[in-house]
Design an enzyme around this catalytic site. Structure first.
Site, PDB file in Angstrom:
ATOM      1  N   ASP A 160      -7.651   6.032  -5.216  1.00  0.00           N
ATOM      2  CA  ASP A 160      -6.511   6.913  -5.511  1.00  0.00           C
ATOM      3  C   ASP A 160      -6.802   8.407  -5.355  1.00  0.00           C
ATOM      4  O   ASP A 160      -5.897   9.230  -5.476  1.00  0.00           O
ATOM      5  CB  ASP A 160      -5.978   6.612  -6.930  1.00  0.00           C
ATOM      6  N   ASN A 209     -12.247   3.052  -6.977  1.00  0.00           N
ATOM      7  CA  ASN A 209     -10.819   3.351  -6.850  1.00  0.00           C
ATOM      8  C   ASN A 209     -10.517   4.034  -5.522  1.00  0.00           C
ATOM      9  O   ASN A 209     -11.397   4.650  -4.912  1.00  0.00           O
ATOM     10  CB  ASN A 209     -10.367   4.251  -8.019  1.00  0.00           C
ATOM     11  N   ASN A 265     -15.034   1.187 -22.192  1.00  0.00           N
ATOM     12  CA  ASN A 265     -14.010   0.209 -21.801  1.00  0.00           C
ATOM     13  C   ASN A 265     -13.366  -0.312 -23.093  1.00  0.00           C
ATOM     14  O   ASN A 265     -14.081  -0.606 -24.042  1.00  0.00           O
ATOM     15  CB  ASN A 265     -14.689  -0.942 -21.035  1.00  0.00           C
ATOM     16  N   TYR A 313       0.829  -1.215   0.000  1.00  0.00           N
ATOM     17  CA  TYR A 313       0.000   0.000   0.000  1.00  0.00           C
ATOM     18  C   TYR A 313       0.856   1.254   0.000  1.00  0.00           C
ATOM     19  O   TYR A 313       0.524   2.252  -0.649  1.00  0.00           O
ATOM     20  CB  TYR A 313      -0.995  -0.023   1.168  1.00  0.00           C
ATOM     21  N   HIS A 359     -14.813   1.832  -1.982  1.00  0.00           N
ATOM     22  CA  HIS A 359     -13.792   0.954  -1.402  1.00  0.00           C
ATOM     23  C   HIS A 359     -12.784   1.705  -0.556  1.00  0.00           C
ATOM     24  O   HIS A 359     -11.685   1.218  -0.337  1.00  0.00           O
ATOM     25  CB  HIS A 359     -13.079   0.183  -2.526  1.00  0.00           C
ATOM     26  N   THR A 366     -14.379  -0.474 -15.618  1.00  0.00           N
ATOM     27  CA  THR A 366     -14.498  -1.527 -14.617  1.00  0.00           C
ATOM     28  C   THR A 366     -14.776  -2.854 -15.294  1.00  0.00           C
ATOM     29  O   THR A 366     -15.528  -2.936 -16.261  1.00  0.00           O
ATOM     30  CB  THR A 366     -15.579  -1.236 -13.561  1.00  0.00           C
TER      31      THR A 366
HETATM   32  C1  BV8 Z   1     -18.002  -8.141   0.407  1.00  0.00           C
HETATM   33  C2  BV8 Z   1      -9.898  -1.729  -2.547  1.00  0.00           C
HETATM   34  C3  BV8 Z   1     -19.240  -9.196   2.119  1.00  0.00           C
HETATM   35  C4  BV8 Z   1      -8.585  -2.309  -2.175  1.00  0.00           C
HETATM   36  C5  BV8 Z   1     -11.125  -3.449  -3.731  1.00  0.00           C
HETATM   37  C6  BV8 Z   1     -15.967 -15.579  -3.597  1.00  0.00           C
HETATM   38  C7  BV8 Z   1     -14.995 -15.636  -2.612  1.00  0.00           C
HETATM   39  C8  BV8 Z   1     -14.701 -14.528  -1.797  1.00  0.00           C
HETATM   40  C9  BV8 Z   1     -15.399 -13.337  -1.970  1.00  0.00           C
HETATM   41  C10 BV8 Z   1     -16.365 -13.306  -2.954  1.00  0.00           C
HETATM   42  C11 BV8 Z   1     -16.649 -14.398  -3.758  1.00  0.00           C
HETATM   43  N1  BV8 Z   1     -17.628 -14.024  -4.630  1.00  0.00           N
HETATM   44  C12 BV8 Z   1     -17.959 -12.738  -4.410  1.00  0.00           C
HETATM   45  C13 BV8 Z   1     -17.225 -12.300  -3.381  1.00  0.00           C
HETATM   46  C14 BV8 Z   1     -17.313 -10.962  -2.820  1.00  0.00           C
HETATM   47  C15 BV8 Z   1     -16.109 -10.146  -3.275  1.00  0.00           C
HETATM   48  C16 BV8 Z   1     -15.974 -10.171  -4.773  1.00  0.00           C
HETATM   49  O1  BV8 Z   1     -16.747  -9.548  -5.472  1.00  0.00           O
HETATM   50  N2  BV8 Z   1     -14.957 -10.906  -5.264  1.00  0.00           N
HETATM   51  C17 BV8 Z   1     -14.783 -11.027  -6.690  1.00  0.00           C
HETATM   52  C18 BV8 Z   1     -13.280 -11.030  -7.002  1.00  0.00           C
HETATM   53  C19 BV8 Z   1     -15.445 -12.301  -7.145  1.00  0.00           C
HETATM   54  N3  BV8 Z   1     -16.413  -8.817  -2.830  1.00  0.00           N
HETATM   55  C20 BV8 Z   1     -15.982  -8.444  -1.626  1.00  0.00           C
HETATM   56  O2  BV8 Z   1     -15.275  -9.131  -0.923  1.00  0.00           O
HETATM   57  C21 BV8 Z   1     -16.490  -7.099  -1.147  1.00  0.00           C
HETATM   58  N4  BV8 Z   1     -17.014  -7.284   0.171  1.00  0.00           N
HETATM   59  O3  BV8 Z   1     -18.580  -8.753  -0.440  1.00  0.00           O
HETATM   60  O4  BV8 Z   1     -18.250  -8.267   1.747  1.00  0.00           O
HETATM   61  C22 BV8 Z   1     -19.673  -8.771   3.451  1.00  0.00           C
HETATM   62  C23 BV8 Z   1     -20.927  -8.165   3.598  1.00  0.00           C
HETATM   63  C24 BV8 Z   1     -21.344  -7.799   4.860  1.00  0.00           C
HETATM   64  C25 BV8 Z   1     -20.513  -7.998   5.986  1.00  0.00           C
HETATM   65  C26 BV8 Z   1     -19.235  -8.559   5.816  1.00  0.00           C
HETATM   66  C27 BV8 Z   1     -18.810  -8.969   4.545  1.00  0.00           C
HETATM   67  C28 BV8 Z   1     -15.350  -6.104  -1.062  1.00  0.00           C
HETATM   68  C29 BV8 Z   1     -14.875  -5.772  -2.453  1.00  0.00           C
HETATM   69  C30 BV8 Z   1     -13.886  -4.607  -2.375  1.00  0.00           C
HETATM   70  C31 BV8 Z   1     -12.473  -5.131  -2.483  1.00  0.00           C
HETATM   71  N5  BV8 Z   1     -11.533  -3.974  -2.579  1.00  0.00           N
HETATM   72  N6  BV8 Z   1     -10.361  -2.345  -3.786  1.00  0.00           N
HETATM   73  C32 BV8 Z   1      -7.516  -1.837  -3.104  1.00  0.00           C
HETATM   74  O5  BV8 Z   1      -7.822  -1.213  -4.145  1.00  0.00           O
HETATM   75  O6  BV8 Z   1      -6.344  -2.109  -2.776  1.00  0.00           O
HETATM   76  S1  BV8 Z   1     -11.660  -4.131  -5.186  1.00  0.00           S
HETATM   77  C33 BV8 Z   1     -10.492  -3.802  -6.428  1.00  0.00           C
HETATM   78  O7  BV8 Z   1     -10.587  -4.817  -7.424  1.00  0.00           O
HETATM   79  C34 BV8 Z   1     -10.798  -2.531  -7.168  1.00  0.00           C
HETATM   80  O8  BV8 Z   1     -11.371  -1.582  -6.326  1.00  0.00           O
HETATM   81  C35 BV8 Z   1     -11.732  -2.947  -8.303  1.00  0.00           C
HETATM   82  O9  BV8 Z   1     -13.052  -2.640  -7.982  1.00  0.00           O
HETATM   83  C36 BV8 Z   1     -11.643  -4.453  -8.299  1.00  0.00           C
HETATM   84  C37 BV8 Z   1     -11.397  -5.042  -9.646  1.00  0.00           C
HETATM   85  O10 BV8 Z   1     -10.209  -4.397 -10.195  1.00  0.00           O
HETATM   86  P1  BV8 Z   1      -9.797  -4.666 -11.760  1.00  0.00           P
HETATM   87  O11 BV8 Z   1      -9.740  -6.098 -12.083  1.00  0.00           O
HETATM   88  O12 BV8 Z   1      -8.673  -3.799 -12.132  1.00  0.00           O
HETATM   89  O13 BV8 Z   1     -10.973  -4.233 -12.529  1.00  0.00           O
HETATM   90  P2  BV8 Z   1     -11.361  -2.856 -12.608  1.00  0.00           P
HETATM   91  O14 BV8 Z   1     -12.777  -3.029 -12.704  1.00  0.00           O
HETATM   92  O15 BV8 Z   1     -10.900  -2.113 -11.440  1.00  0.00           O
HETATM   93  O16 BV8 Z   1     -10.528  -2.225 -13.902  1.00  0.00           O
HETATM   94  C38 BV8 Z   1     -10.007  -2.939 -14.993  1.00  0.00           C
HETATM   95  C39 BV8 Z   1     -10.951  -2.637 -16.188  1.00  0.00           C
HETATM   96  O17 BV8 Z   1     -10.531  -1.409 -16.778  1.00  0.00           O
HETATM   97  C40 BV8 Z   1     -10.903  -3.691 -17.276  1.00  0.00           C
HETATM   98  O18 BV8 Z   1     -12.200  -3.988 -17.702  1.00  0.00           O
HETATM   99  C41 BV8 Z   1     -10.089  -3.011 -18.392  1.00  0.00           C
HETATM  100  O19 BV8 Z   1     -10.528  -3.429 -19.673  1.00  0.00           O
HETATM  101  C42 BV8 Z   1     -10.453  -1.581 -18.206  1.00  0.00           C
HETATM  102  N7  BV8 Z   1      -9.463  -0.623 -18.731  1.00  0.00           N
HETATM  103  C43 BV8 Z   1      -8.134  -0.814 -18.927  1.00  0.00           C
HETATM  104  N8  BV8 Z   1      -7.583   0.317 -19.421  1.00  0.00           N
HETATM  105  C44 BV8 Z   1      -8.587   1.240 -19.517  1.00  0.00           C
HETATM  106  C45 BV8 Z   1      -9.780   0.646 -19.087  1.00  0.00           C
HETATM  107  N9  BV8 Z   1     -10.952   1.302 -19.055  1.00  0.00           N
HETATM  108  C46 BV8 Z   1     -10.962   2.590 -19.492  1.00  0.00           C
HETATM  109  N10 BV8 Z   1      -9.851   3.239 -19.924  1.00  0.00           N
HETATM  110  C47 BV8 Z   1      -8.658   2.598 -19.949  1.00  0.00           C
HETATM  111  N11 BV8 Z   1      -7.547   3.256 -20.375  1.00  0.00           N
END
Ligand code: BV8
Ligand code: ZN
Length: 246
Positions: A105, A103, A216, A68, A120, A191
């Site tokens: 940031d 994000n 995207n 971090y 987040h 996203t």
């Molecule tokens: C919760 C902060 C419950 C930290 C982040 C199975 C097992 C375990 C958990 C789960 C599971 N199934 C579901 C879950 C829940 C889990 C989840 O969704 N997991 C996923 C992986 C399946 N969710 C959670 O755990 C959430 N909490 O559910 O809690 C609960 C409820 C009540 C009480 C107790 C508990 C918490 C989720 C938050 C996690 N923290 N960030 C940090 O940043 O360090 S998430 C982090 O990853 C980011 O914030 C982002 O949201 C996420 C995904 O990141 P990326 O892969 O990069 O994708 P992103 O969408 O960000 O961007 C890439 C995209 O941009 C691509 O599509 C790409 O094509 C595009 N791109 C590239 N270049 C460009 C572009 N777009 C535009 N312009 C460009 N130039």
């Protein structure tokens, strides 16, 4: 693409309430890696899914803090890109604009967006594990300790971000769902639509009858749901969309 941008602008023009949902992709052109392509070198060897969890933190607080702090340094020297700036400029065109970002940031605020929901948390803030004695980063960096401890009660400090498996901040999450249900349009940028509950917001907006536009370079489940999918980078497409709206 010009045709699609003109169509998107035409349909956005009447929106009174515009939600903008962003993921790591919107900060890519500011030089910040998304989760899908962690910057090369040191972190390519670590799985963010292992580091961005409370278990990962307790297993190795020093490693997580180093990750971090590394990202904090990058975020602090990053500048908003034309995508962030175009989103901020939308506020001057009339609709009430609220940014719902995944994000951490702080670049939307730096670009001038005045209503940002940080689903987040933020890498610019952190708290102590025991109390909630919030600090700003400089208090701690001087300590030079890694991992840093609370200057007040000596408990471990942690970044004020939501890790996988942790609940999102209640008020922010509530506002995000309310907005998704009530907005006229939702502009989704950068996203992958993988992480819940953020990834559900465009579906809530669509079900409530809002216009959904996805920006995207890659197709995602949200592109399939969107009324209009604009294939391209946020820093390229959003300024064009802004021009077409003016
Ligand atoms: C919760 C902060 C419950 C930290 C982040 C199975 C097992 C375990 C958990 C789960 C599971 N199934 C579901 C879950 C829940 C889990 C989840 O969704 N997991 C996923 C992986 C399946 N969710 C959670 O755990 C959430 N909490 O559910 O809690 C609960 C409820 C009540 C009480 C107790 C508990 C918490 C989720 C938050 C996690 N923290 N960030 C940090 O940043 O360090 S998430 C982090 O990853 C980011 O914030 C982002 O949201 C996420 C995904 O990141 P990326 O892969 O990069 O994708 P992103 O969408 O960000 O961007 C890439 C995209 O941009 C691509 O599509 C790409 O094509 C595009 N791109 C590239 N270049 C460009 C572009 N777009 C535009 N312009 C460009 N130039
Ligand atoms: Zn404390």
């Amino acid at each position: 693409m010009q045709q699609l941008i003109a169509e998107a602008a035409g349909r956005l023009a009447g929106a009174r309430c515009l939600a903008v949902l962003t993921g790591a992709g919107v900060s890519k052109e500011s030089g910040l890696a998304t989760f899908r392509d962690p910057e090369q070198g040191l972190w390519a060897r670590y799985d963010p899914m292992q580091l961005a969890t409370i278990e990962g933190f307790h297993r190795n607080p020093k490693l997580v803090w180093e990750w971090y702090e590394h990202r904090f340094g990058l975020a602090r020297s990053a500048r908003p890109n034309p995508g962030h700036l175009a989103i901020a400029a939308l506020e001057k065109l009339g609709p009430k604009v609220t940014v719902i970002t995944q994000n951490i940031d702080g670049l939307h605020q730096a670009a001038g967006s005045t209503d940002v929901i940080e689903l987040h948390g933020s890498i610019l803030r952190h708290r102590c594990l025991r109390g909630h004695c919030g600090f700003d980063w400089s208090d701690v960096l001087e300590q030079g300790q890694m991992p840093p401890h609370c200057p007040r009660c000596q408990a471990l400090l942690r970044p004020e971000v939501v890790w996988f498996g942790e609940a999102l901040p209640e008020r922010e999450l509530e506002r995000a769902f309310e907005l998704s249900e009530s907005c006229d349009a939702m502009l989704v940028v950068g996203t992958s639509g993988v992480v819940q509950p953020a990834a559900s917001l465009p579906f809530v907006a669509a079900r409530a009858g809002a216009l959904v536009i996805d920006v995207n370079p890659e197709r995602t489940p949200i592109s399939a749901l969107a009324d209009i999918y604009l294939e391209g980078a946020g820093g390229v497409v959003l300024p064009q969309l802004l021009e077409a709206l003016r």
